[in-house]
Design an enzyme around this catalytic site. Structure first.
Site, PDB file in Angstrom:
ATOM      1  N   VAL A  68       0.832  -1.198   0.000  1.00 16.94           N
ATOM      2  CA  VAL A  68       0.000   0.000   0.000  1.00 16.94           C
ATOM      3  C   VAL A  68       0.874   1.258   0.000  1.00 16.94           C
ATOM      4  O   VAL A  68       0.371   2.370   0.156  1.00 16.94           O
ATOM      5  CB  VAL A  68      -0.965   0.003   1.225  1.00 16.94           C
ATOM      6  CG1 VAL A  68      -1.961  -1.136   1.124  1.00 16.94           C
ATOM      7  CG2 VAL A  68      -0.204  -0.064   2.553  1.00 16.94           C
ATOM      8  N   HIS A  87      -4.552  -4.418  -2.212  1.00 16.34           N
ATOM      9  CA  HIS A  87      -4.862  -4.136  -0.799  1.00 16.34           C
ATOM     10  C   HIS A  87      -5.088  -2.644  -0.550  1.00 16.34           C
ATOM     11  O   HIS A  87      -5.112  -2.211   0.592  1.00 16.34           O
ATOM     12  CB  HIS A  87      -3.750  -4.662   0.120  1.00 16.34           C
ATOM     13  CG  HIS A  87      -3.728  -6.168   0.206  1.00 16.34           C
ATOM     14  ND1 HIS A  87      -2.684  -6.876   0.757  1.00 16.34           N
ATOM     15  CD2 HIS A  87      -4.650  -7.098  -0.183  1.00 16.34           C
ATOM     16  CE1 HIS A  87      -2.954  -8.180   0.698  1.00 16.34           C
ATOM     17  NE2 HIS A  87      -4.128  -8.334   0.123  1.00 16.34           N
ATOM     18  N   CYS A 138     -18.372  16.058   0.782  1.00 16.39           N
ATOM     19  CA  CYS A 138     -19.643  16.024   1.523  1.00 16.39           C
ATOM     20  C   CYS A 138     -19.456  16.144   3.031  1.00 16.39           C
ATOM     21  O   CYS A 138     -20.429  16.046   3.772  1.00 16.39           O
ATOM     22  CB  CYS A 138     -20.407  14.744   1.186  1.00 16.39           C
ATOM     23  SG  CYS A 138     -19.719  13.284   2.003  1.00 16.39           S
TER      24      CYS A 138
HETATM   25  P1  OAD Z   1       5.456 -10.352   4.764  1.00 19.26           P
HETATM   26  O1  OAD Z   1       6.036  -9.471   5.815  1.00 19.26           O
HETATM   27  O2  OAD Z   1       4.566 -11.454   5.184  1.00 19.26           O
HETATM   28  O3  OAD Z   1       6.611 -11.032   3.924  1.00 19.26           O
HETATM   29  C1  OAD Z   1       7.691 -10.276   3.417  1.00 19.26           C
HETATM   30  C2  OAD Z   1       8.557 -11.201   2.600  1.00 19.26           C
HETATM   31  O4  OAD Z   1       9.580 -10.429   2.023  1.00 19.26           O
HETATM   32  C3  OAD Z   1       9.228 -12.312   3.401  1.00 19.26           C
HETATM   33  O5  OAD Z   1       9.032 -13.551   2.732  1.00 19.26           O
HETATM   34  C4  OAD Z   1      10.707 -11.903   3.393  1.00 19.26           C
HETATM   35  O6  OAD Z   1      11.583 -13.041   3.370  1.00 19.26           O
HETATM   36  C5  OAD Z   1      10.801 -11.127   2.114  1.00 19.26           C
HETATM   37  N1  OAD Z   1      11.869 -10.124   2.056  1.00 19.26           N
HETATM   38  C6  OAD Z   1      12.309  -9.301   3.044  1.00 19.26           C
HETATM   39  N2  OAD Z   1      13.267  -8.484   2.589  1.00 19.26           N
HETATM   40  C7  OAD Z   1      13.443  -8.775   1.264  1.00 19.26           C
HETATM   41  C8  OAD Z   1      14.281  -8.268   0.223  1.00 19.26           C
HETATM   42  N3  OAD Z   1      15.148  -7.275   0.433  1.00 19.26           N
HETATM   43  N4  OAD Z   1      14.166  -8.828  -1.001  1.00 19.26           N
HETATM   44  C9  OAD Z   1      13.300  -9.837  -1.242  1.00 19.26           C
HETATM   45  N5  OAD Z   1      12.481 -10.360  -0.306  1.00 19.26           N
HETATM   46  C10 OAD Z   1      12.548  -9.830   0.931  1.00 19.26           C
HETATM   47  O7  OAD Z   1       4.744  -9.387   3.703  1.00 19.26           O
HETATM   48  P2  OAD Z   1       3.656  -9.742   2.590  1.00 19.26           P
HETATM   49  O8  OAD Z   1       3.831 -11.105   2.048  1.00 19.26           O
HETATM   50  O9  OAD Z   1       3.652  -8.602   1.642  1.00 19.26           O
HETATM   51  O10 OAD Z   1      -2.054  -7.247   4.028  1.00 19.26           O
HETATM   52  O11 OAD Z   1       2.334  -9.691   3.437  1.00 19.26           O
HETATM   53  C11 OAD Z   1       1.119  -9.849   2.773  1.00 19.26           C
HETATM   54  C12 OAD Z   1       0.028  -9.053   3.437  1.00 19.26           C
HETATM   55  O12 OAD Z   1       0.035  -9.322   4.837  1.00 19.26           O
HETATM   56  C13 OAD Z   1       0.212  -7.559   3.382  1.00 19.26           C
HETATM   57  O13 OAD Z   1      -0.196  -6.992   2.149  1.00 19.26           O
HETATM   58  C14 OAD Z   1      -0.697  -7.102   4.483  1.00 19.26           C
HETATM   59  C15 OAD Z   1      -0.359  -8.121   5.544  1.00 19.26           C
HETATM   60  O14 OAD Z   1      -1.407  -8.480   6.334  1.00 19.26           O
HETATM   61  C16 OAD Z   1      -2.961  -6.327   4.390  1.00 19.26           C
HETATM   62  O15 OAD Z   1      -2.678  -5.383   5.088  1.00 19.26           O
HETATM   63  C17 OAD Z   1      -4.327  -6.594   3.856  1.00 19.26           C
END
Ligand code: OAD
Length: 252
Positions: free
Chosen positions: A109, A125, A156
């Site tokens: 986001v 999201h 509004c």
């Molecule tokens: P996470 O915090 O669950 O996962 C982040 C991922 O990024 C992990 O697998 C890390 O290993 C990886 N990571 C960290 N640093 C990195 C780098 N420099 N290069 C590559 N990978 C790296 O985040 P999301 O999977 O995005 O939803 O989480 C999904 C959703 O969970 C979010 O959109 C949010 C949250 O609840 C809502 O808010 C609706």
């Protein structure tokens, strides 16, 4: 990964990309980590100091909208200070190559893909930059402008909430449908910086493989293997700000 393993993995990934007609990308918080945006599931993650249900759920909003706005205003202020990194920019260059046959679906986001210059971005999201009016429903892009703890709709004077998908809420239908089509139609799906545990976002990965004559090749870019790895045809395990420019370079 050893240098030799990474080299071989980059070659395979680049080969599939070069021959792909359509490309879809799914990004998560990891793609912005090198910009200084905390990920969700790291030990110093984004929710620290708050219970998720207090700041990112309809119940939390009903209980204490002031706290919710304080939390989102702090996140808005944080993203106003960060800049896209080399991973975001490599994805812009890839879009230039495939044009409207390239779709970037992001769970983030923070708006950094758009700021980098990506055009076909589906923010499934929602966005920290946008507000939604609880009275007239209008969605407005407020950029990083300070909003205060109880912002009102400029049209509004209704109450505004962040235009973010909270736990227990559905994804916006139009954006989600477009994401499913892109995942289903692609020849290559790049899954970058996501733990792939949050659904329905993570279901785009199996969707890219199902019900088609030639299942998509899935390329995972992450620091470590994840729930997505079972579907991955190749993994590039390292920071996306390094892996994506390397991959781009191999495309020639
Ligand atoms: P996470 O915090 O669950 O996962 C982040 C991922 O990024 C992990 O697998 C890390 O290993 C990886 N990571 C960290 N640093 C990195 C780098 N420099 N290069 C590559 N990978 C790296 O985040 P999301 O999977 O995005 O939803 O989480 C999904 C959703 O969970 C979010 O959109 C949010 C949250 O609840 C809502 O808010 C609706």
């Amino acid at each position: 990964m050893t240098d030799a393993e990474l080299d071989a993995a980059l070659d395979r990934a680049a080969h599939w990309l070069r021959t792909a007609e359509r490309v879809c990308v799914l990004t998560g918080a990891g793609v912005s980590a090198e910009s200084g945006v905390p990920t969700f599931r790291a030990s110093d993650g984004l929710w620290e100091g708050h219970r998720i249900e207090d700041v990112a759920s309809p119940d939390g909003w009903d209980r204490n909208p002031l706290l919710v706005w304080q939390f989102y205003n702090a996140r808005r202020a944080n993203v106003a200070t960060v800049k896209p990194n080399a991973g975001h920019f490599a994805l812009v260059a890839m879009e230039d190559r495939w044009s409207d046959r390239f779709t970037l679906v992001t769970q983030n986001v923070d708006g950094l893909h758009l700021e980098a210059g990506s055009r076909r971005v589906l923010e499934i999201h929602g966005s920290l930059r946008q507000t939604r009016c609880l009275t007239c429903g209008s969605v407005t892009n407020r950029g990083s402008e300070p909003l205060g703890d109880a912002p009102e709709c400029p049209q509004c004077r209704g109450r505004l909430r962040p235009h973010i998908v909270w736990f227990g809420e559905g994804l916006p239908d139009d954006v989600w449908s477009a994401a499913m089509v892109a995942a289903h139609e692609c020849d290559v799906l790049l899954v970058i910086g996501t733990s792939a545990v949050v659904h329905p976002a993570a279901s785009l990965i199996p969707i890219s493989k199902r019900h088609k004559a030639v299942p998509a090749k899935v390329i995972e870019v992450n620091l470590t293997p994840t729930e997505a790895s079972a579907y991955a045809d190749v993994g590039l395990y390292g920071p996306s700000g390094e892996m994506l420019p390397k991959l781009l370079q191999r495309l020639g």
